[in-house]
Design an enzyme around this catalytic site. Sequence first.
Site, mmCIF file in Angstrom:
data_model
loop_
_atom_site.group_PDB
_atom_site.id
_atom_site.type_symbol
_atom_site.label_atom_id
_atom_site.label_comp_id
_atom_site.label_asym_id
_atom_site.label_seq_id
_atom_site.Cartn_x
_atom_site.Cartn_y
_atom_site.Cartn_z
ATOM 1 C CB SER A 93 -0.958 -0.047 1.203
ATOM 2 O OG SER A 93 -1.952 0.937 1.108
ATOM 3 C CG ASP A 124 8.207 4.501 -11.388
ATOM 4 O OD1 ASP A 124 8.735 3.364 -11.467
ATOM 5 O OD2 ASP A 124 6.993 4.693 -11.551
ATOM 6 C CE LYS A 147 -5.004 -2.095 0.755
ATOM 7 N NZ LYS A 147 -5.064 -0.655 0.444
#
Length: 409
Positions: free
Chosen positions: A319, A330, A344
């Site tokens: 999460s 990224d 999640k």
Amino acid sequence: MAPLRPMSRIEKGLIIVAFFVWSAMMVGAGYVGRMLLAPVELRIERIDHYGSNPHALLDEAWGHVRDHFVGVVPSDTVREYGAVRGALATLNDPYTTFVEPQARALERDHMRGRFGGIGVSFTRNERGEIVLSPMPDGPAAKAGVREGDILVGIDGTPLPSPADLEDVARIRGEVGAPVTIEVLRGPQRERLTFTIIRQTIEVNSVEWRTITTTVRGALATIGHVRIRNFTERTGEEAKRALSALSAADSQAYLIDLRNNGGGSLAAAVEAASEFLNDGIVAIEQRRDQPEIVHRVRKGHTKPTNGKPIAVLVNSNTASAAEIFAAAIQDHRRGLLIGEKTFGKGSVQLIFDLSDGSAVRVTAAKWLTPERRALDGAGLTPDIEVVGSEDAQLERAIRVLSEAIGNARR
């Protein structure tokens, strides 16, 4: 139109006889008529009732249970909670859930990072008993509670066996209010009672330390930051941790998100902003609404600028912790080391209800800065290390030591 012909005496007699036969049949079949007519009338009443009360069918069914069930019939509150859970189950979403009042209070305290309590943590032994571990210098420790004491009662009420989280939650409450606990101690299971005044207990979500290593014959310092969950206080705690580690001349930073099940999305964005200069942290997609883009927060001192970073993750990293890790990955700001994460990729909104309970509703999906959807997929680490936590930590230290050595050239 032709004029009516007067009835003959025979026709009048037949009509009279037919009337009496019909009357006798109606009287003799009266109870049959009632059986035939009553359901129609009842059905009409129920249709009207459904219009004004959408729970009429539930009330009707529960009435039969209350009248005829051979066992103990639960209270109306338990029935209502069960009905809410059943309704939510039709959504087939494991994250849209109902939370009862005691559990919601614990959840709220957890997210705030502070609560009124006595300063103990709980574990469960092989018998299913609740074992206490008092915080050093906390209210419980000062009152005489010891490590290993077994909690058996709160405020004169024995704990059920086995006790669940909601039973133990009664130990928390208003700051300044007393709570009486009963414990069993030692092999003789001596029964002891303590009355303790609740105080404000703060639970830190961030821990930090320095790790000293040798790089090309010279000492080097790595700042190790462990984030256990993302609460309302995590952003400020992360700032303090990085400030202290920077003052200790850390040349690299290791962010440990292993076993971090998530928490507040806002807190994850705030913490990630300590390591990123600009750009997107996460993208939130809601139904029939424009995308919400969560960007790096401005105004952070960023003591980690220009220094190597690695992030430890495992299968229990989920999460909000995945939001943090994905942003680092990224933006190519650091390497993920460890195991594939949980996956999640949804956001829940929590709505508090009138009795202190709450409903948690999946209201959005989130994407990484590169628009990767991780729900059910998880993050793949840049360096996979499957094994013990010590082995993962050692590999991360080696990776950061190499990066420090390269920076010294």
